[in-house]
Design a protein around this motif. Structure first.
Motif, PDB file in Angstrom:
ATOM      1  N   ILE A   1       0.836  -1.208   0.000  1.00  0.00           N
ATOM      2  CA  ILE A   1       0.000   0.000   0.000  1.00  0.00           C
ATOM      3  C   ILE A   1       0.866   1.251   0.000  1.00  0.00           C
ATOM      4  CG2 ILE A   1      -1.667   1.318   1.363  1.00  0.00           C
ATOM      5  CD1 ILE A   1      -2.855  -1.352   2.281  1.00  0.00           C
ATOM      6  N   GLN A   2       1.969   1.215   0.751  1.00  0.00           N
ATOM      7  CA  GLN A   2       2.850   2.383   0.836  1.00  0.00           C
ATOM      8  C   GLN A   2       3.410   2.767  -0.527  1.00  0.00           C
ATOM      9  OE1 GLN A   2       6.188   1.842   3.455  1.00  0.00           O
ATOM     10  NE2 GLN A   2       7.168   3.757   2.869  1.00  0.00           N
ATOM     11  N   HIS A   3       3.753   1.773  -1.342  1.00  0.00           N
ATOM     12  CA  HIS A   3       4.443   2.051  -2.598  1.00  0.00           C
ATOM     13  C   HIS A   3       3.529   1.976  -3.825  1.00  0.00           C
ATOM     14  CE1 HIS A   3       8.401   2.168  -0.697  1.00  0.00           C
ATOM     15  NE2 HIS A   3       8.025   1.117   0.020  1.00  0.00           N
ATOM     16  N   LEU A   4       2.403   1.283  -3.723  1.00  0.00           N
ATOM     17  CA  LEU A   4       1.533   1.102  -4.893  1.00  0.00           C
ATOM     18  C   LEU A   4       0.154   1.733  -4.706  1.00  0.00           C
ATOM     19  CD1 LEU A   4       2.290  -2.663  -5.695  1.00  0.00           C
ATOM     20  CD2 LEU A   4       3.472  -0.629  -6.547  1.00  0.00           C
ATOM     21  N   GLY A   5      -0.152   2.182  -3.490  1.00  0.00           N
ATOM     22  CA  GLY A   5      -1.477   2.693  -3.230  1.00  0.00           C
ATOM     23  C   GLY A   5      -2.405   1.574  -2.787  1.00  0.00           C
ATOM     24  N   PRO A   6      -3.575   1.913  -2.254  1.00  0.00           N
ATOM     25  CA  PRO A   6      -4.492   0.890  -1.723  1.00  0.00           C
ATOM     26  C   PRO A   6      -5.021  -0.020  -2.830  1.00  0.00           C
ATOM     27  CG  PRO A   6      -5.558   3.033  -1.792  1.00  0.00           C
ATOM     28  CD  PRO A   6      -4.117   3.282  -2.097  1.00  0.00           C
ATOM     29  N   PRO A   7      -5.182  -1.302  -2.542  1.00  0.00           N
ATOM     30  CA  PRO A   7      -5.774  -2.217  -3.535  1.00  0.00           C
ATOM     31  C   PRO A   7      -7.254  -1.923  -3.731  1.00  0.00           C
ATOM     32  CG  PRO A   7      -4.634  -3.416  -1.759  1.00  0.00           C
ATOM     33  CD  PRO A   7      -4.788  -2.006  -1.307  1.00  0.00           C
ATOM     34  N   THR A   8      -7.777  -2.342  -4.871  1.00  0.00           N
ATOM     35  CA  THR A   8      -9.212  -2.262  -5.106  1.00  0.00           C
ATOM     36  C   THR A   8      -9.959  -3.225  -4.189  1.00  0.00           C
ATOM     37  OG1 THR A   8      -8.715  -1.819  -7.434  1.00  0.00           O
ATOM     38  CG2 THR A   8     -10.991  -2.359  -6.880  1.00  0.00           C
ATOM     39  N   LEU A   9      -9.343  -4.379  -3.936  1.00  0.00           N
ATOM     40  CA  LEU A   9     -10.011  -5.438  -3.179  1.00  0.00           C
ATOM     41  C   LEU A   9      -8.975  -6.163  -2.335  1.00  0.00           C
ATOM     42  CD1 LEU A   9     -13.002  -6.551  -3.230  1.00  0.00           C
ATOM     43  CD2 LEU A   9     -12.136  -8.386  -4.670  1.00  0.00           C
ATOM     44  N   VAL A  10      -9.288  -6.411  -1.063  1.00  0.00           N
ATOM     45  CA  VAL A  10      -8.464  -7.250  -0.196  1.00  0.00           C
ATOM     46  C   VAL A  10      -9.344  -8.400   0.275  1.00  0.00           C
ATOM     47  CG1 VAL A  10      -7.106  -7.418   1.912  1.00  0.00           C
ATOM     48  CG2 VAL A  10      -7.014  -5.329   0.535  1.00  0.00           C
ATOM     49  N   VAL A  11      -8.897  -9.630   0.032  1.00  0.00           N
ATOM     50  CA  VAL A  11      -9.685 -10.828   0.306  1.00  0.00           C
ATOM     51  C   VAL A  11      -8.973 -11.672   1.351  1.00  0.00           C
ATOM     52  CG1 VAL A  11     -10.601 -12.971  -0.670  1.00  0.00           C
ATOM     53  CG2 VAL A  11     -10.674 -10.858  -2.000  1.00  0.00           C
ATOM     54  N   GLN A  12      -9.703 -12.136   2.360  1.00  0.00           N
ATOM     55  CA  GLN A  12      -9.189 -13.122   3.307  1.00  0.00           C
ATOM     56  C   GLN A  12      -9.544 -14.505   2.759  1.00  0.00           C
ATOM     57  OE1 GLN A  12      -9.315 -10.570   7.468  1.00  0.00           O
ATOM     58  NE2 GLN A  12     -10.632 -12.337   7.261  1.00  0.00           N
TER      59      GLN A  12
ATOM     60  N   HIS B   1      -5.384 -12.007  -0.255  1.00  0.00           N
ATOM     61  CA  HIS B   1      -5.205 -11.735  -1.687  1.00  0.00           C
ATOM     62  C   HIS B   1      -5.472 -10.245  -1.888  1.00  0.00           C
ATOM     63  CE1 HIS B   1      -6.862 -16.082  -2.332  1.00  0.00           C
ATOM     64  NE2 HIS B   1      -5.612 -16.097  -1.885  1.00  0.00           N
ATOM     65  N   ALA B   2      -4.509  -9.541  -2.448  1.00  0.00           N
ATOM     66  CA  ALA B   2      -4.676  -8.106  -2.735  1.00  0.00           C
ATOM     67  C   ALA B   2      -4.814  -7.911  -4.233  1.00  0.00           C
ATOM     68  CB  ALA B   2      -3.484  -7.307  -2.198  1.00  0.00           C
ATOM     69  N   TRP B   3      -5.885  -7.218  -4.652  1.00  0.00           N
ATOM     70  CA  TRP B   3      -6.219  -7.032  -6.069  1.00  0.00           C
ATOM     71  C   TRP B   3      -6.204  -5.545  -6.419  1.00  0.00           C
ATOM     72  CZ3 TRP B   3      -7.313 -11.201  -9.266  1.00  0.00           C
ATOM     73  CH2 TRP B   3      -7.592 -12.417  -8.634  1.00  0.00           C
ATOM     74  N   TRP B   4      -5.560  -5.212  -7.545  1.00  0.00           N
ATOM     75  CA  TRP B   4      -5.630  -3.874  -8.122  1.00  0.00           C
ATOM     76  C   TRP B   4      -6.317  -3.981  -9.484  1.00  0.00           C
ATOM     77  CZ3 TRP B   4      -1.866  -5.351  -4.869  1.00  0.00           C
ATOM     78  CH2 TRP B   4      -1.464  -4.449  -3.863  1.00  0.00           C
ATOM     79  N   ARG B   5      -7.452  -3.314  -9.619  1.00  0.00           N
ATOM     80  CA  ARG B   5      -8.202  -3.366 -10.872  1.00  0.00           C
ATOM     81  C   ARG B   5      -7.612  -2.385 -11.887  1.00  0.00           C
ATOM     82  NH1 ARG B   5     -14.672  -1.931 -11.548  1.00  0.00           N
ATOM     83  NH2 ARG B   5     -15.059  -3.190 -13.394  1.00  0.00           N
ATOM     84  N   LEU B   6      -7.470  -2.831 -13.153  1.00  0.00           N
ATOM     85  CA  LEU B   6      -6.960  -1.984 -14.219  1.00  0.00           C
ATOM     86  C   LEU B   6      -8.092  -1.176 -14.843  1.00  0.00           C
ATOM     87  CD1 LEU B   6      -4.544  -4.485 -16.028  1.00  0.00           C
ATOM     88  CD2 LEU B   6      -4.003  -2.852 -14.235  1.00  0.00           C
ATOM     89  N   THR B   7      -7.707  -0.127 -15.539  1.00  0.00           N
ATOM     90  CA  THR B   7      -8.706   0.716 -16.196  1.00  0.00           C
ATOM     91  C   THR B   7      -9.296   0.039 -17.428  1.00  0.00           C
ATOM     92  OG1 THR B   7      -6.907   1.779 -17.431  1.00  0.00           O
ATOM     93  CG2 THR B   7      -7.661   2.861 -15.406  1.00  0.00           C
ATOM     94  N   GLU B   8      -8.589  -0.970 -17.972  1.00  0.00           N
ATOM     95  CA  GLU B   8      -9.090  -1.721 -19.123  1.00  0.00           C
ATOM     96  C   GLU B   8      -8.408  -3.077 -19.141  1.00  0.00           C
ATOM     97  OE1 GLU B   8      -8.135   0.316 -22.689  1.00  0.00           O
ATOM     98  OE2 GLU B   8      -5.986   0.385 -22.306  1.00  0.00           O
ATOM     99  N   PRO B   9      -8.993  -4.074 -19.803  1.00  0.00           N
ATOM    100  CA  PRO B   9      -8.383  -5.410 -19.825  1.00  0.00           C
ATOM    101  C   PRO B   9      -7.031  -5.400 -20.544  1.00  0.00           C
ATOM    102  CG  PRO B   9     -10.677  -5.492 -20.537  1.00  0.00           C
ATOM    103  CD  PRO B   9     -10.287  -4.052 -20.502  1.00  0.00           C
ATOM    104  N   ALA B  10      -6.122  -6.226 -20.055  1.00  0.00           N
ATOM    105  CA  ALA B  10      -4.817  -6.412 -20.700  1.00  0.00           C
ATOM    106  C   ALA B  10      -4.912  -7.569 -21.676  1.00  0.00           C
ATOM    107  CB  ALA B  10      -3.743  -6.679 -19.654  1.00  0.00           C
ATOM    108  N   GLU B  11      -4.346  -7.381 -22.869  1.00  0.00           N
ATOM    109  CA  GLU B  11      -4.337  -8.412 -23.900  1.00  0.00           C
ATOM    110  C   GLU B  11      -2.950  -8.470 -24.522  1.00  0.00           C
ATOM    111  OE1 GLU B  11      -7.281  -7.036 -26.612  1.00  0.00           O
ATOM    112  OE2 GLU B  11      -8.961  -7.915 -25.521  1.00  0.00           O
TER     113      GLU B  11
END
Length: 773
Positions: free
Chosen positions: A143-154, A167-177
């Motif tokens: 969190i300190q270096h990347l910012g808060p995740p979109t979702l934190v899952v236990q 599990h820490a998830w960061w959502r992208l602005t669009e899908p990666a292909e």
């Protein structure tokens, strides 16, 4: 093998729900109100991880250890759409009853059954699995270096210290292909390295638990829960990658990272070192079993062990080295999966079927050949496109319309009807061996063909089609297909055998090489394709559908046949070839290039689909120079037409009807329409095409008398405001009162004379460019 005569393929068939296994179960306590399954968490998770993605989501069901259950893994695929949460929730209820944990591969694939890393097409979230050590310190570092995740899952698991695994998830602005997908997976590995997360997430197909479902490992039952959710939090992939690169290692993690570089043991160590569950040895039971099974599979594939010996060796490794050993059904499932993967990548371990040597080699003198004036054999498909005993290869890129074109060609050949420039002297018996389109979509495509009824009637029994086959044309497949052809045409041999596509049925022989190897391609053509023809009809023509590789447009135009995928031996083997491609990706017309060994070259055809049928276009109407500028001018003219029609309707909605001159004067140099003359010219074009008509006298509508020769401009469904107000009976709103404006005259597209409208309720267009009516 199921076969579809064309007549049967054109009939409907009832479908069957793939969800019957889950929906017909009785309700369970957790399916009612207060259920342990958290459907809201499932929906939130799917939105974060798949909300922008297209395709299918691979769902994995594994039994958590420690329950005493031996259920085999259960896998499903669900569309990444609005119904995904409901479908996954239903599956989660079923999994809870069966003691199965629910995992998902956090990316979408194109087809059912696909789940390998190379199958993943899109991902929209970056994840790190924190499952060891000081989990909270690792999360704080991220969190300190990347910012808060979109979702934190236990996830439900606990570390050795008793902390909840996350599990820490960061959502992208669009899908990666494509390359971005590779970059995303590399980021997952880099983040894991720097904070001590699970390194397996370098792979795109690594599964992960679904929030809202049950964790039952080791006898403990917990719900996989969402600790934090920042719905608005999204990151740009490039910016996030920069932040990950700048993030330092968590103190003490650099040493673990350097040790990890050599963590994979040697083959000898794999086969002799016991491996305990829970990755206690830095090498999981799954990794050990997969490596050992892969070794023995290679031994069997290369002929060093037979199948029984290979299975015995796998069972021996399982008993000796896995602590505890895997159940035999799981071991067999894993061995079967790895065997299928190895065969898919390296070809089946088949012995080459050597045919009997010919009794003699035919040879003729020059004089005999010069003196032989007997009639030439009739073409199967003329002119010389497919000759008796010949081979035609049709190549094209995916989605260019290759299969649609091929089906139309085969239907006309089966009917003995001409197709474009190609002709069949009589109705041909055609066997279409296709391995791409499943039954229901095959019949749908056939039903959508816009063909003459007479052509379809003549082809109903002479074209036989297979639905999608899951087989190779190998030493077992050749006799199976031969038997199917004889069953389809019991009274006479086939005239044409079509295989679509080569790739899905390819067998490269005992070496197991792929279609890019010349020896393997020759083996397939000679010992498989020609062997099949020799068994059922030596004079039958063969049509092979094949994919093309990606080349620059100028390369395709210079020599289209260089674009055929695979080995160059294919081009030297066939008697005729066709390449179908789009010269301009923004336009629908395709070019069809034809190469003949047995006849004079044919000039390229420019073809397209019109009203559902393939037609040849006149090249004289094609722009030869300044094509981009021409398209821009066309687009500008279309824009101006749309603006003019909209403005006429808007003027009427404000209570004003306009003549052509009045309209041109009012909107001169506005909305990008140009000067008065230009606007009047565009109005004339739209009137000729029928988009604009005229109202000579509108005094009954409260409009002043006009001396204009044509009258007021009228467009379709035009409403005129009367200046009064009415109450909407449904909403109670006060809205302007309007009346319909119907035309009295139209401009004849042939003579340009102004003629009376016969029925003002019927709006007729004369758009010659679009073919509308």
């Amino acid at each position: 093998m199921s076969l579809l005569p064309l007549g049967q393929a054109l009939l409907g068939a009832a479908g069957m729900s793939a969800w019957g296994d889950f929906n017909d179960a009785p309700s369970l306590p957790w399916e009612e109100e207060g259920s342990a399954i958290n459907h809201g968490a499932i929906a939130t998770f799917l939105e974060v991880v798949f909300g922008y993605c297209d395709g299918l989501i691979p769902i994995r069901g594994f039994v958590d250890q420690g329950q005493g259950l031996e259920t085999r893994p259960h896998n499903i695929w669900i569309p990444a759409d609005a119904a995904a949460a409901e479908l996954l929730g239903t599956y989660a209820n079923w999994a809870a009853r069966e003691g199965t944990a629910v995992y998902v591969i956090p990316g979408t694939v194109a087809e059912q059954g696909q789940a390998r890393a190379e199958h993943v097409r899109q991902m929209q979230a970056v994840v790190v699995d924190l499952d060891t050590g000081d989990v909270e310190a690792k999360l704080a570092h991220l969190i300190q270096h990347l910012g808060p995740p979109t979702l934190v899952v236990q996830s439900g698991g606990r570390t050795a210290e008793g902390a909840a695994k996350l599990h820490a998830w960061w959502r992208l602005t669009e899908p990666a292909e494509g390359q971005d997908l590779i970059r995303l997976c590399a980021l997952r590995g880099e983040m894991a390295d720097k904070v001590g997360g699970d390194p397996h997430f370098r792979s795109a197909h690594q599964p992960i638990r679904v929030p809202g479902t049950l964790y039952r490992k080791g006898g403990a039952e917990r719900v996989v829960s969402i600790r934090q959710h920042h719905a608005e939090r999204e990151v740009d992939l490039a910016e996030f990658a920069e932040a990950v690169a700048a993030m330092p290692f968590l103190p003490g993690q650099e040493r673990h990272h350097s040790l990890a570089q050599g963590e994979r043991p040697s083959l000898d160590a794999i086969l002799t070192t016991p491996v305990r569950e829970g990755a206690q040895d830095g090498w999981t039971r799954f990794q050990g079993a997969s490596a050992a099974i892969g070794h023995f599979i290679r031994q069997v594939h290369e002929g060093r062990l037979n199948r029984d010996q290979g299975w015995e060796a796998i069972c021996g490794y399982n008993a000796a080295c896995l602590r505890p050993a895997w159940p035999l059904d799981r071991l067999k499932a894993e061995a079967d999966a790895l065997w299928a993967l190895h065969v898919d990548r390296n070809g089946p371990p088949l012995l080459r079927a050597d045919g009997a040597a010919p009794a003699s080699v035919p040879a003729h003198t020059l004089g005999a050949l010069l003196d032989d004036t007997s009639p030439m054999p009739d073409d199967l498909i003329g002119p010389r496109v497919l000759t008796p005993g010949g081979m035609l290869v049709l190549g094209g890129a995916p989605k260019v319309g290759k299969s649609d074109f091929l089906i139309s060609l085969l239907v006309h050949a089966a009917a003995g009807a001409p197709f474009l420039r190609f002709t069949a002297a009589r109705p041909l018996r055609v066997f279409y061996l296709q391995a791409e389109i499943q039954y229901h979509y095959l019949r749908e495509r056939l039903q959508q063909l816009r063909l003459d009824r007479d052509v379809v009637a003549r082809a109903r029994d002479t074209l036989v089609v297979t639905p999608k086959l899951r087989m190779l044309l190998d030493e077992q497949g050749v006799p199976l297909v031969a038997a199917a052809i004889r069953q389809a045409f019991p009274d006479a041999p086939p005239d044409v055998i079509c295989i679509d596509p080569i790739r899905n049925l390819f067998d490269g022989g005992p070496g197991g090489e792929g279609e890019n190897d010349n020896a393997a391609m020759l083996f397939f053509l000679q010992s498989r394709v020609e062997a099949l023809r020799d068994q059922v009809g030596p004079q039958a023509g063969i049509i092979l559908a094949h994919h093309t590789k990606k080349l620059a447009k100028h390369q395709v135009k210079d020599d289209p046949f260089l674009s055929l995928s695979g080995a160059s031996a294919l081009r030297g083997f066939y008697t005729s070839g066709m390449i179908l491609f789009r010269p301009d990706e923004e336009e629908t017309p395709r070019e069809l290039h034809v190469e003949l060994r047995n006849g004079p070259a044919l000039s390229p055809l420019l073809i397209d689909k019109a009203s559902g049928r393939w037609v040849e276009l006149d090249r004289r109407a094609e722009r030869l120079v300044r094509k981009d500028i021409g398209r821009k001018l066309d687009a500008e003219r279309t824009r101006r037409h749309d603006v003019i029609l909209r403005l006429i309707a808007e003027e009427a909605e404000e209570g004003r009807l306009c003549t052509a001159n009045a309209f041109a004067s009012k909107f001169e140099n506005k909305h990008g329409l140009g000067g008065k003359d230009n606007i009047r010219e565009r109005i004339g074009v739209l009137a000729t095409k029928g988009y604009i008509k005229y109202r000579r006298d509108a005094r009954d509508l409260g409009q002043p008398y006009t001396k204009s020769k044509n009258g007021y401009l009228v467009v379709q469904e035009m409403l005129l405001a009367t200046g009064e107000e009415i109450i909407d009976p449904e909403t109670g709103e006060i809205i302007p009162a309007t009346v319909r404006v119907l035309p009295s005259h139209f401009q004849c597209p042939q003579s340009e004379a102004l003629l009376e409208v016969e029925n003002p309720e019927v709006w007729v267009l004369h758009d010659l460019e679009e073919g509308a009516a």
